[in-house]
Design a protein around this motif. Structure first.
Motif, PDB file in Angstrom:
ATOM      1  N   LYS A   8       0.829  -1.207   0.000  1.00  6.00           N
ATOM      2  CA  LYS A   8       0.000   0.000   0.000  1.00  6.00           C
ATOM      3  C   LYS A   8       0.864   1.257   0.000  1.00  6.00           C
ATOM      4  N   ARG A   9       0.406   2.269  -0.770  1.00  6.64           N
ATOM      5  CA  ARG A   9       1.080   3.566  -0.800  1.00  6.64           C
ATOM      6  C   ARG A   9       0.013   4.650  -0.668  1.00  6.64           C
ATOM      7  N   PRO A  10       0.280   5.722   0.024  1.00  4.84           N
ATOM      8  CA  PRO A  10       1.515   6.033   0.758  1.00  4.84           C
ATOM      9  C   PRO A  10       1.812   4.985   1.832  1.00  4.84           C
ATOM     10  N   MET A  11       3.083   4.846   2.155  1.00  2.00           N
ATOM     11  CA  MET A  11       3.506   3.804   3.080  1.00  2.00           C
ATOM     12  C   MET A  11       3.308   4.247   4.533  1.00  2.00           C
ATOM     13  N   ALA A  12       2.865   3.310   5.357  1.00  2.00           N
ATOM     14  CA  ALA A  12       2.722   3.586   6.784  1.00  2.00           C
ATOM     15  C   ALA A  12       4.103   3.715   7.409  1.00  2.00           C
ATOM     16  N   ASP A  13       4.167   4.387   8.548  1.00  2.00           N
ATOM     17  CA  ASP A  13       5.471   4.564   9.203  1.00  2.00           C
ATOM     18  C   ASP A  13       6.065   3.236   9.664  1.00  2.00           C
ATOM     19  N   THR A  14       5.219   2.274   9.965  1.00  3.53           N
ATOM     20  CA  THR A  14       5.752   0.961  10.344  1.00  3.53           C
ATOM     21  C   THR A  14       6.475   0.316   9.164  1.00  3.53           C
ATOM     22  N   VAL A  15       5.953   0.547   7.948  1.00  7.22           N
ATOM     23  CA  VAL A  15       6.596   0.025   6.740  1.00  7.22           C
ATOM     24  C   VAL A  15       7.878   0.789   6.467  1.00  7.22           C
ATOM     25  N   LEU A  16       7.802   2.103   6.564  1.00  8.30           N
ATOM     26  CA  LEU A  16       8.988   2.931   6.306  1.00  8.30           C
ATOM     27  C   LEU A  16      10.136   2.562   7.237  1.00  8.30           C
ATOM     28  N   ALA A  17       9.794   2.342   8.502  1.00  7.65           N
ATOM     29  CA  ALA A  17      10.826   2.036   9.485  1.00  7.65           C
ATOM     30  C   ALA A  17      11.421   0.654   9.292  1.00  7.65           C
ATOM     31  N   SER A  18      10.625  -0.293   8.772  1.00  2.88           N
ATOM     32  CA  SER A  18      11.091  -1.680   8.687  1.00  2.88           C
ATOM     33  C   SER A  18      11.697  -2.041   7.334  1.00  2.88           C
ATOM     34  N   LEU A  19      11.664  -1.120   6.359  1.00  2.00           N
ATOM     35  CA  LEU A  19      12.240  -1.429   5.051  1.00  2.00           C
ATOM     36  C   LEU A  19      13.719  -1.755   5.184  1.00  2.00           C
ATOM     37  N   GLU A  20      14.136  -2.849   4.580  1.00  2.00           N
ATOM     38  CA  GLU A  20      15.518  -3.306   4.681  1.00  2.00           C
ATOM     39  C   GLU A  20      16.360  -2.746   3.539  1.00  2.00           C
ATOM     40  N   ALA A  21      17.631  -2.592   3.816  1.00  2.00           N
ATOM     41  CA  ALA A  21      18.563  -2.094   2.790  1.00  2.00           C
ATOM     42  C   ALA A  21      18.942  -3.217   1.840  1.00  2.00           C
ATOM     43  N   ASP A  22      19.300  -2.870   0.597  1.00  2.00           N
ATOM     44  CA  ASP A  22      19.818  -3.805  -0.389  1.00  2.00           C
ATOM     45  C   ASP A  22      21.311  -3.547  -0.579  1.00  2.00           C
ATOM     46  N   ALA A  23      21.903  -4.373  -1.413  1.00  2.00           N
ATOM     47  CA  ALA A  23      23.330  -4.197  -1.696  1.00  2.00           C
ATOM     48  C   ALA A  23      23.577  -2.884  -2.426  1.00  2.00           C
ATOM     49  N   LYS A  24      22.570  -2.414  -3.147  1.00  2.00           N
ATOM     50  CA  LYS A  24      22.688  -1.139  -3.844  1.00  2.00           C
ATOM     51  C   LYS A  24      21.606  -0.178  -3.345  1.00  2.00           C
ATOM     52  N   GLU A  25      21.899   1.096  -3.466  1.00  2.00           N
ATOM     53  CA  GLU A  25      20.923   2.130  -3.091  1.00  2.00           C
ATOM     54  C   GLU A  25      19.678   2.023  -3.964  1.00  2.00           C
ATOM     55  N   TYR A  26      18.508   2.243  -3.376  1.00  2.00           N
ATOM     56  CA  TYR A  26      17.281   2.235  -4.172  1.00  2.00           C
ATOM     57  C   TYR A  26      16.323   3.315  -3.659  1.00  2.00           C
ATOM     58  N   ARG A  27      15.352   3.684  -4.504  1.00  2.00           N
ATOM     59  CA  ARG A  27      14.296   4.626  -4.150  1.00  2.00           C
ATOM     60  C   ARG A  27      12.959   3.907  -4.251  1.00  2.00           C
ATOM     61  N   GLU A  28      12.114   4.151  -3.282  1.00  2.00           N
ATOM     62  CA  GLU A  28      10.797   3.525  -3.276  1.00  2.00           C
ATOM     63  C   GLU A  28       9.735   4.620  -3.284  1.00  2.00           C
ATOM     64  N   LEU A  29       8.828   4.597  -4.261  1.00  2.00           N
ATOM     65  CA  LEU A  29       7.805   5.624  -4.402  1.00  2.00           C
ATOM     66  C   LEU A  29       6.813   5.565  -3.250  1.00  2.00           C
ATOM     67  N   ASP A  30       6.579   6.745  -2.661  1.00  2.00           N
ATOM     68  CA  ASP A  30       5.548   6.861  -1.634  1.00  2.00           C
ATOM     69  C   ASP A  30       4.267   7.431  -2.235  1.00  2.00           C
ATOM     70  N   GLY A  31       4.408   8.292  -3.253  1.00  2.00           N
ATOM     71  CA  GLY A  31       3.248   8.887  -3.916  1.00  2.00           C
ATOM     72  C   GLY A  31       3.488  10.347  -4.240  1.00  2.00           C
ATOM     73  N   ASP A  32       2.849  10.856  -5.311  1.00  2.00           N
ATOM     74  CA  ASP A  32       2.913  12.259  -5.703  1.00  2.00           C
ATOM     75  C   ASP A  32       4.355  12.738  -5.917  1.00  2.00           C
ATOM     76  N   GLY A  33       5.197  11.877  -6.471  1.00  2.00           N
ATOM     77  CA  GLY A  33       6.580  12.238  -6.750  1.00  2.00           C
ATOM     78  C   GLY A  33       7.517  12.135  -5.563  1.00  2.00           C
ATOM     79  N   LEU A  34       6.999  11.737  -4.403  1.00  2.00           N
ATOM     80  CA  LEU A  34       7.813  11.608  -3.191  1.00  2.00           C
ATOM     81  C   LEU A  34       8.383  10.196  -3.106  1.00  2.00           C
ATOM     82  N   TYR A  35       9.708  10.107  -2.888  1.00  2.00           N
ATOM     83  CA  TYR A  35      10.392   8.812  -2.809  1.00  2.00           C
ATOM     84  C   TYR A  35      11.174   8.719  -1.505  1.00  2.00           C
ATOM     85  N   LEU A  36      11.258   7.501  -1.006  1.00  2.00           N
ATOM     86  CA  LEU A  36      12.144   7.213   0.122  1.00  2.00           C
ATOM     87  C   LEU A  36      13.404   6.578  -0.439  1.00  2.00           C
TER      88      LEU A  36
END
Length: 412
Positions: A8-36
């Protein structure tokens, strides 16, 4: 949580906090052009994808993710995006918004009271002595800037200035409050005459503040003066301070004029002291005739400090004059706190000389109180011959006062 598990997007803070890192940098769309943006080390930040005026896409950093100070939660980041969208330029570019924001911030910085005050200080500095300049900027930095310095000067109301000045009065520094009010009033005058303000919020405030106390010019009565002169002659501490107090009582000069004096200003053979313009309150040379008693005291002082440029060199740094409270503290040690100041000797001299029939113009010239305008055109030698006679009479009179054998006789 893996990024592929986001449902689901926009992402809940529980999702934002628990997202794991990958070997490479990545951007994840939250909505309306906003990325984490998530880096391999696990750090997370917000970025907004936007279009430049030329049509090219770019990234705008908004801040790091988190719930701490200077961090943005999901909701805070989305609010920031909405604010940016609402303030975009007509062509939809956020770059124009950023530039406008920087311009507005720069204009706001230039409109603060501190910025205006420092501009005023820069225009007045060249007309002041070093001591006046230090005291002026010091008072502003100590009292005004911490409270009102960052405010736009046009937004500070008369009531706010009134409250600020009354708060200063409550600390007991009534005279300093009066000086600060005068400075700030002049600062607003600068804004007004240069077209940056339409009124002066400090106009008329003096009517509702405490009056300037006479404490800094306190002086004993004429009946008490002989005892004070005897106490000074017997001052048991630093001999240079004893000599300084005697000279202050005799010459009717300002304490700072004597305390900061250098030996090169004196010609003891011709019995004259030429105070340079930069050390005078009115920024013009002043010639002081020296009675024989003063010359004798100066020769005595020269035996003590003549190897230094200054008459009263500092204890720690001989290139600077002694503290501006040195004479005041000596009078306090003699038991005259609140009853006599260095400046008060000028009032005593004026009273005695005028009451004994000396021409008021000669007295005023000796005190360097010269009226402005045509009649106040000033020459350092104004009434010099008359002042020589007058000041020798005054020195003799003080000797008789101290000895207790003055005969009351008014001069014609």
């Amino acid at each position: 949580m893996k990024r592929g598990e986001i449902k689901k997007r926009p992402m809940a803070d529980t999702v934002l906090a628990s997202l794991e890192a990958d070997a490479k940098e990545y951007r994840e769309l939250d909505g309306d052009g906003l990325y984490l943006r998530v880096k391999p080390d696990g750090s997370k930040s917000w970025q907004l994808r936007y279009k430049k005026p030329g049509g090219q896409w770019s990234w705008l950093g908004l801040g790091s993710y988190g719930k701490g100070e200077h961090q943005l939660t999901g909701e805070q980041a989305r609010k920031k995006v909405r604010e940016l969208r609402d303030a975009t330029a007509k062509d939809g570019s956020l770059l124009a918004t950023k530039q406008a924001k920087k311009t507005a911030e720069a204009e706001a910085a230039n409109n603060t009271f501190e910025h205006l005050a420092r501009e005023w200080y820069g225009t007045k500095r060249k007309t002041w002595s070093d001591g006046t300049a230090v005291r002026t900027i010091g008072a502003l930095e100590k009292h005004v800037f911490p409270v009102l310095g960052k405010r736009p000067y046009t937004s500070i109301t008369p009531m706010e200035w009134m409250q600020f000045l009354r708060d200063m009065e409550q600390t007991g520094i009534v005279e300093q409050t009066s000086r600060v009010r005068g400075m700030c009033r002049e600062i607003y005058d600068l804004a007004r005459v240069t077209g940056r303000a339409t009124h002066n919020p400090l106009e008329g405030l003096h009517k509702f503040l405490l009056t300037k106390p006479v404490e800094n010019f306190a002086h004993v009565s004429l009946d008490e003066f002989p005892a004070l002169l005897r106490a000074i002659q017997a001052y048991p501490h630093a001999p240079d301070v004893r000599i300084g107090l005697r000279l202050l009582s005799m010459l009717a000069c300002r304490p700072s004029e004597l305390r900061e004096a250098s030996w090169k200003e004196f010609d003891l053979d011709t019995c004259q002291w030429l105070i340079p313009a930069e050390r005078m309150k009115r920024r013009r040379e002043h010639l002081v005739p020296l009675p024989t008693q003063a010359v004798a005291l100066l020769r005595e002082l020269h035996n003590l400090t003549g190897s230094y440029p200054l008459l009263f060199p500092g204890r720690g740094n001989t290139t600077k004059a002694r503290s501006n409270t040195v004479f005041l503290m000596a009078l306090r040690r003699l038991g005259y706190e609140g009853r006599q100041t260095g400046h008060g000797f000028r009032h005593l001299a004026s009273t005695i000389l005028n009451e004994n029939g000396f021409d008021s113009q000669h007295v005023e010239a000796q005190l360097s109180h010269v009226k402005e305008g045509v009649r106040g055109v000033y020459d350092k030698s104004t009434y010099l011959e008359q002042r020589k006679v007058m000041m020798q009479w005054y020195a003799d009179y003080l000797d008789k006062l101290a000895a207790g054998n003055v005969v009351e006789l008014k001069r014609a």
